[in-house]
Write a protein that holds these residues in place. Structure first.
Motif, PDB file in Angstrom:
ATOM      1  N   GLU A 169       0.826  -1.209   0.000  1.00 52.62           N
ATOM      2  CA  GLU A 169       0.000   0.000   0.000  1.00 52.62           C
ATOM      3  C   GLU A 169       0.862   1.262   0.000  1.00 52.62           C
ATOM      4  O   GLU A 169       0.543   2.240  -0.680  1.00 52.62           O
ATOM      5  CB  GLU A 169      -0.947  -0.015   1.196  1.00 52.62           C
ATOM      6  CG  GLU A 169      -2.031  -1.071   1.061  1.00 52.62           C
ATOM      7  CD  GLU A 169      -2.787  -1.359   2.354  1.00 52.62           C
ATOM      8  OE1 GLU A 169      -2.481  -0.728   3.393  1.00 52.62           O
ATOM      9  OE2 GLU A 169      -3.677  -2.227   2.315  1.00 52.62           O
ATOM     10  N   LYS A 170       1.973   1.242   0.735  1.00 51.43           N
ATOM     11  CA  LYS A 170       2.853   2.413   0.806  1.00 51.43           C
ATOM     12  C   LYS A 170       3.489   2.757  -0.534  1.00 51.43           C
ATOM     13  O   LYS A 170       3.874   3.903  -0.757  1.00 51.43           O
ATOM     14  CB  LYS A 170       3.949   2.196   1.856  1.00 51.43           C
ATOM     15  CG  LYS A 170       3.458   2.336   3.267  1.00 51.43           C
ATOM     16  CD  LYS A 170       4.579   2.085   4.259  1.00 51.43           C
ATOM     17  CE  LYS A 170       4.032   2.079   5.669  1.00 51.43           C
ATOM     18  NZ  LYS A 170       5.079   1.723   6.636  1.00 51.43           N
ATOM     19  N   GLY A 178       1.932   2.901  -3.272  1.00 49.94           N
ATOM     20  CA  GLY A 178       0.948   3.642  -4.051  1.00 49.94           C
ATOM     21  C   GLY A 178       0.721   3.057  -5.432  1.00 49.94           C
ATOM     22  O   GLY A 178       0.006   3.628  -6.246  1.00 49.94           O
TER      23      GLY A 178
END
Length: 171
Positions: free
Chosen positions: A139-140, A142
């Motif tokens: 998730e980090k 993006g």
């Protein structure tokens, strides 16, 4: 070569990615596959949209590989894939299973050497996608287009790919 020939070849020969695609596709129901495809754009993937996820490139996994492709060639291909990802600025997430519990060893050294400063995310789950730290790392980035690499299609690869598709990622 017809589509039937390709399917037959990919199911009878375990190529690095050929078997993965067949297995992942078979694991999805036609309804969930169609639903996953609705959310995805068509076209070529751009490097700025992708992340590379490498799952369980550990000595124990390499020792158990029984494939037409040798372990040495699989390792070399993984290293070249990492180099390509780095050249294009694609984030690389490295995951292991059971290292902290002394069940398995860390990532094979030649592969780890390609990722200086990268700490493998160690898990206790077979499905990397179920691990909170792994998911958080994804998730980090993006990025919504995920390129997965793993040695064991039926465990290390299929589960996180199917889960990622379910959660709206492309894989």
């Amino acid at each position: 070569m017809t589509g039937k020939d390709i399917m037959s070849k990919s199911t009878s020969r375990r190529g690095i990615l050929g078997g993965a695609a067949v297995t992942a596709g078979a694991a999805l129901t036609s309804a969930s596959f169609a639903q996953a495809q609705e959310h995805h754009s068509k076209g070529v993937w751009k490097f700025a949209e992708c992340a590379l996820l490498l799952v369980d490139y550990q000595p124990e996994m390499f020792r158990a590989v029984r494939s037409e492709t040798s372990s040495a060639l699989i390792e070399l291909n993984a290293r070249f894939l990492i180099r390509a990802a780095k050249a294009f600025g694609v984030p690389v997430i490295l995951s292991t299973v059971g290292v902290n519990d002394n069940v398995n060893g860390p990532t094979v050294q030649a592969i780890a050497d390609e990722l200086p400063g990268t700490t493998a995310i160690d898990r206790t789950t077979m499905d990397a996608w179920e691990d909170v730290n792994f998911r958080s790392a994804v998730e980090k980035t993006g990025r919504k287009r995920l390129v997965f690499g793993a040695l064991w299609t039926e465990i290390c690869l299929v589960y996180p790919v199917v889960d990622a598709l379910r959660d709206g990622y492309e894989a």
